[in-house]
Structure formats: structure tokens, C-alpha cells
Write an enzyme that holds these catalytic residues in place. Sequence first.
Site, short mmCIF file in Angstrom:
data_model
loop_
_atom_site.label_atom_id
_atom_site.label_comp_id
_atom_site.label_asym_id
_atom_site.label_seq_id
_atom_site.Cartn_x
_atom_site.Cartn_y
_atom_site.Cartn_z
N ASP A 44 0.95 -1.22 -0.07
CA ASP A 44 0.03 -0.03 -0.05
C ASP A 44 1.05 1.39 -0.03
O ASP A 44 2.09 1.12 0.48
CB ASP A 44 -0.87 0.06 1.20
CG ASP A 44 -1.80 1.37 1.68
OD1 ASP A 44 -2.41 1.69 0.48
OD2 ASP A 44 -1.60 1.91 2.53
N ASP A 46 -0.10 5.21 0.72
CA ASP A 46 -0.36 6.26 1.84
C ASP A 46 -0.68 5.68 3.25
O ASP A 46 -1.43 4.66 3.41
CB ASP A 46 -1.63 6.97 1.61
CG ASP A 46 -1.58 7.72 0.28
OD1 ASP A 46 -1.07 8.84 0.13
OD2 ASP A 46 -1.87 7.20 -0.86
N ASP A 224 -2.24 -0.40 5.90
CA ASP A 224 -2.33 0.40 7.16
C ASP A 224 -3.81 0.76 7.41
O ASP A 224 -4.23 0.69 8.59
CB ASP A 224 -1.74 1.57 7.17
CG ASP A 224 -2.31 2.74 6.19
OD1 ASP A 224 -2.53 3.75 6.82
OD2 ASP A 224 -2.51 2.49 4.93
#
Length: 275
Positions: A44, A46, A224
Site C-alpha cells: 500500500d 499512503d 495500514d
Amino acid sequence: MKSELAEIPRDDDRTMRDDDDAPETVPVPRALVPHLSETAILLDIDGTLLELMPTPREVWVPPGLSKTLNRLVECTSGALALVSGRSLNDIDLIFAPDQFPVVGGHGAEMRLSPDSEAVASHAPPMDKELKRRLAAIAKLSPGILLEDKGYSLALHYRLAPHAEKAIYAAVSLIRADLPNAPIEVLPGKCVCEIKHSGFTKASGVRELMTHEPFKGRRPLFIGDDVTDESVFAIMPDMNGLAFSVGRRARGVNGHFDAPSDVREFLAHLVDDNAR
């Protein structure tokens, strides 16, 4: 309206999904990934590779990260992919001039290699009238930032945290008015994203893993946010490994405290492979 609101978890609900029994630490890179030639690295962006910023346009690639990612591409024979809710074009702008394999738009778009053409993964665009109604929610506060990703719409409220409840209430009203609309609400870190329900990051990763050079490899995914949980959930099906960032998410093999720790871990993977 209360029942509708209850169906849309927000940022303050996230801790209820965290697993107190999740592993405290991440194993050393060499023990975790002894053979990069047999591994697919899925990342991922961001909040995972890059620190979150007040607005999506403010993210930046720290020195050394591009070199690390390109080295990992070499070590895995191309089996490294960025898996993001951002559009493919947006991802390319962030990492320019570098280009990487990508699963973008929460699974709506895919590019298998920098030299291949991007393809839509059976993802229909969002209905224009529905998008117009959702976009109008940004008028609730000057601090709400509207981001049109083509296949989805994101309402960022990091600059207007007081507007969170109003945003979700407005989205719930639209859903109640259009109960048959095939949409999914994705709560994130100071963002409410709405997309077509026919695709997810997990569906994109499943499709990616059927193609070379990813096919037959053991995936390692790091993410996240709530939107990454669908990928966490499918890693056991592929004998894969999943790691969360900033929180101990349920079902993962371990976690990192911050994106800087992820970048350090990836750099160690490269160094260990060179020995």
C-alpha cells in the site's frame, strides 16, 4: 437514520477491530523472506510506504525509497506491485519518473509491468448522478477536500475533523434514498470514500496473482488502513504474509509502527539479498 449510520464504521471504530493478541514485532527480514526470487512484494502507499499528509497532493517520496523499490523489482524479477486506492495516473505522478506494477483504484485498475498497458479490472464507473450527489457533500465545510478518482469518490476531512459525523450522516441519507445502488463506503484515516461494490483491493490482488511474474509466488502484503483489511484476509489462502502499519490489525503476522519502519525493512530486504 441511526440504523443507517451504524452500518458505516468511522475512524473511531477502528480500534474495536484491532487484535490485542496480534504479534508485537516483525521478524528480521532474512528470516521472514529468505528467497525474494519466490516472493511477491505488495505494498500500500499512503500510511504504509509514505507518511500521511493534510491533503493527498502533499505526499512525497523520501530519499532512497525509489532506489529500494527499483532494487526490489530487480530482486523479484518484477514481482513488486503497489496496491492503492489512488488511481494509476496519480500513483505515477507521485513516483515519477519511476513506474511500477500497480493495482489502483481499490482494485479497479491494474498494470502488470511498467511496459504493459493498464487495464480496468471489470470495474464499472460510478453513476454520474450518484457521484454528483456525493460530491455535493463537500460543501458542508470549506475544509472538506473532494477527490474524484474516476471509479470512486473520496471526501477528505483532515482539515475539517469537526465535519466527520456530518459527512457520514449525509452519505447515509443518500444510501437510504438509493438502497439498491451498488456502492460501498470505505472509512479511512480522515477520509470517507465511496466506490462501486463490485471490486476491492482483494479482488485486484487475486487477479494480479494469476499473472506472471506474480503467479506461483508467496505474496507479502503491507497495508495500514481499513481498506487493506480485505487483502489481509486473503493472504492465508495464498500462503502469504500480511503486516499492518500503525496498528495491530486482526489476522496479520505482525506490524510496523510507522512508514519509516516499512522503508527500513524493505531496504534490509535488498541488502540481505545482496549478501
